[in-house]
Scaffold this active site. Structure first.
Site, short mmCIF file in Angstrom:
data_model
loop_
_atom_site.label_atom_id
_atom_site.label_comp_id
_atom_site.label_asym_id
_atom_site.label_seq_id
_atom_site.Cartn_x
_atom_site.Cartn_y
_atom_site.Cartn_z
N GLY A 45 0.89 -1.09 -0.50
CA GLY A 45 -0.13 0.01 -0.03
C GLY A 45 0.65 1.07 -0.25
O GLY A 45 1.54 1.31 0.37
N GLN A 50 3.57 9.90 0.50
CA GLN A 50 4.67 9.11 1.13
C GLN A 50 5.92 9.22 -0.03
O GLN A 50 6.75 9.06 0.17
CB GLN A 50 4.48 7.40 1.17
CG GLN A 50 3.77 6.84 2.30
CD GLN A 50 3.33 5.58 2.37
OE1 GLN A 50 2.27 5.07 1.63
NE2 GLN A 50 4.19 5.20 3.51
N CYS A 95 4.93 0.21 7.65
CA CYS A 95 5.21 1.45 6.26
C CYS A 95 6.35 1.28 6.15
O CYS A 95 7.26 1.45 6.48
CB CYS A 95 4.63 2.66 6.94
SG CYS A 95 4.33 4.40 6.52
N LEU A 96 6.37 1.66 4.31
CA LEU A 96 7.47 2.35 3.54
C LEU A 96 8.14 3.41 4.00
O LEU A 96 9.16 3.80 3.83
CB LEU A 96 6.90 2.08 1.92
CG LEU A 96 6.58 0.85 1.28
CD1 LEU A 96 5.99 1.44 0.17
CD2 LEU A 96 7.60 -0.01 1.56
N HIS A 137 -4.97 2.24 7.21
CA HIS A 137 -3.56 2.16 7.46
C HIS A 137 -4.06 4.34 6.30
O HIS A 137 -2.95 5.24 6.46
CB HIS A 137 -2.85 1.97 7.21
CG HIS A 137 -0.96 1.65 6.76
ND1 HIS A 137 -0.27 2.01 8.36
CD2 HIS A 137 -0.36 2.89 6.66
CE1 HIS A 137 0.88 2.00 7.73
NE2 HIS A 137 1.22 2.43 6.58
N GLU A 138 -3.72 3.64 4.94
CA GLU A 138 -3.64 4.48 3.92
C GLU A 138 -3.30 5.70 3.54
O GLU A 138 -3.88 6.96 3.54
CB GLU A 138 -3.36 4.06 1.73
CG GLU A 138 -2.87 2.42 2.42
CD GLU A 138 -1.39 2.91 2.58
OE1 GLU A 138 -0.55 4.57 2.39
OE2 GLU A 138 -0.30 1.99 2.70
N HIS A 141 -2.73 8.15 6.31
CA HIS A 141 -1.46 9.15 5.99
C HIS A 141 -1.61 10.96 4.88
O HIS A 141 -1.40 11.71 4.72
CB HIS A 141 -1.10 7.92 4.28
CG HIS A 141 -0.48 7.25 4.64
ND1 HIS A 141 1.30 8.31 5.54
CD2 HIS A 141 0.28 6.20 4.49
CE1 HIS A 141 1.94 6.98 5.46
NE2 HIS A 141 1.43 5.49 5.54
C1 Y12 Z 1 -1.37 -3.95 6.72
C2 Y12 Z 1 -0.08 -2.72 7.57
C3 Y12 Z 1 -0.33 -2.04 6.72
C4 Y12 Z 1 -0.04 -1.36 5.40
C5 Y12 Z 1 0.47 -0.47 5.11
C6 Y12 Z 1 1.41 -0.81 3.98
N1 Y12 Z 1 1.97 -0.93 4.55
C7 Y12 Z 1 3.30 -1.45 3.34
O1 Y12 Z 1 3.62 -2.03 2.20
C8 Y12 Z 1 4.72 -1.99 3.73
C9 Y12 Z 1 6.06 -2.14 3.72
C10 Y12 Z 1 6.96 -2.41 4.14
C11 Y12 Z 1 7.67 -2.96 3.29
C12 Y12 Z 1 9.33 -3.33 3.50
O2 Y12 Z 1 10.36 -3.70 2.81
C13 Y12 Z 1 10.62 -4.68 3.21
O3 Y12 Z 1 9.86 -5.75 3.96
C14 Y12 Z 1 12.06 -4.97 2.38
C15 Y12 Z 1 9.30 -2.64 5.26
O4 Y12 Z 1 10.51 -3.00 5.55
C16 Y12 Z 1 12.18 -1.99 5.66
O5 Y12 Z 1 12.04 -1.49 4.43
C17 Y12 Z 1 13.14 -2.65 6.34
C18 Y12 Z 1 8.76 -2.37 5.80
C19 Y12 Z 1 7.77 -1.54 5.25
C20 Y12 Z 1 -0.97 -2.48 4.40
C21 Y12 Z 1 -1.68 -3.63 5.46
CO CO Z 2 2.05 4.08 5.42
#
Ligand code: Y12
Ligand code: CO
Length: 173
Positions: A45, A50, A95-96, A137-138, A141
């Site tokens: 997401g 962001q 969260c990214l 969550h989004e 933001h």
């Molecule tokens: C449940 C809760 C929150 C969401 C919002 C969207 N969140 C994400 O897409 C998070 C992605 C994410 C990716 C990461 O990178 C890796 O895993 C390689 C991360 O870790 C690092 O950056 C080290 C952290 C978050 C959707 C559903």
């Molecule tokens: Co986020």
């Protein structure tokens, strides 16, 4: 359009996003540029703020049960409003814009939203599970709210300490 992910504690993440009035090429270019940066960062997401665009635009691409993330299930959500909500659920969110940190956050279990698609068509969606959590969550933001803003005082303090340490580690040669 070359985008980069804005990371906490960047103040831009606190900005309130504005409603989309024109469903034009500029919006389509933004949506098209958001998708690869989300996928390449292993995200499911992403809100426009962001990537430094304070607009009520978000994208979601929840992987299927076998872990496959295909563009066919991409959701592009513009100007969303929650019209109904029910129940409570807790999920360890990430969260990214807050890389490397995950925290348990309470959300509504089921939500109904009204939104517009990239062409301005009005849609209604009722959902639960991961998609419901991710949409909430989004949508936070869009109001300048991060999941870490929902932590208790003591959990937030602990987070700040660990995040600062992790950032220092990252900068070390
Ligand atoms: C449940 C809760 C929150 C969401 C919002 C969207 N969140 C994400 O897409 C998070 C992605 C994410 C990716 C990461 O990178 C890796 O895993 C390689 C991360 O870790 C690092 O950056 C080290 C952290 C978050 C959707 C559903
Ligand atoms: Co986020």
């Amino acid at each position: 359009m070359q985008l980069t992910i804005v990371e906490y504690p960047d103040k831009r993440l606190k900005e309130k996003s504005v409603k989309i009035e024109k469903f034009d090429k500029e919006l389509h270019d933004l949506l098209d540029a958001m998708y690869p940066i989300m996928i390449n960062s292993n995200g499911i997401g992403l809100a426009a703020i962001q990537v430094a665009y304070a607009k009520e635009v978000l994208i979601l691409n929840i992987p299927s049960e076998d872990g496959e993330q295909t563009k066919e299930t991409l959701l592009e959500i513009i100007n969303p409003i929650i019209t109904s909500k029910n129940g409570v659920t807790t999920y360890q969110e990430g969260c990214l814009s807050v890389p490397g940190f995950y925290e348990d956050i309470d959300r509504h279990e089921t939500i109904t939203i009204n939104y517009q698609d990239r062409d301005g068509n009005t849609k209604t969606l009722t959902t639960d599970g991961l998609l419901s959590i991710a949409i909430q969550h989004e949508m936070d933001h869009l109001n300048g709210v991060l999941f870490i803003d929902k932590l208790s005082y003591s959990r937030r303090k602990k987070f700040e300490k660990e995040y600062k340490r992790a950032q220092k580690e990252k900068k070390r040669p």
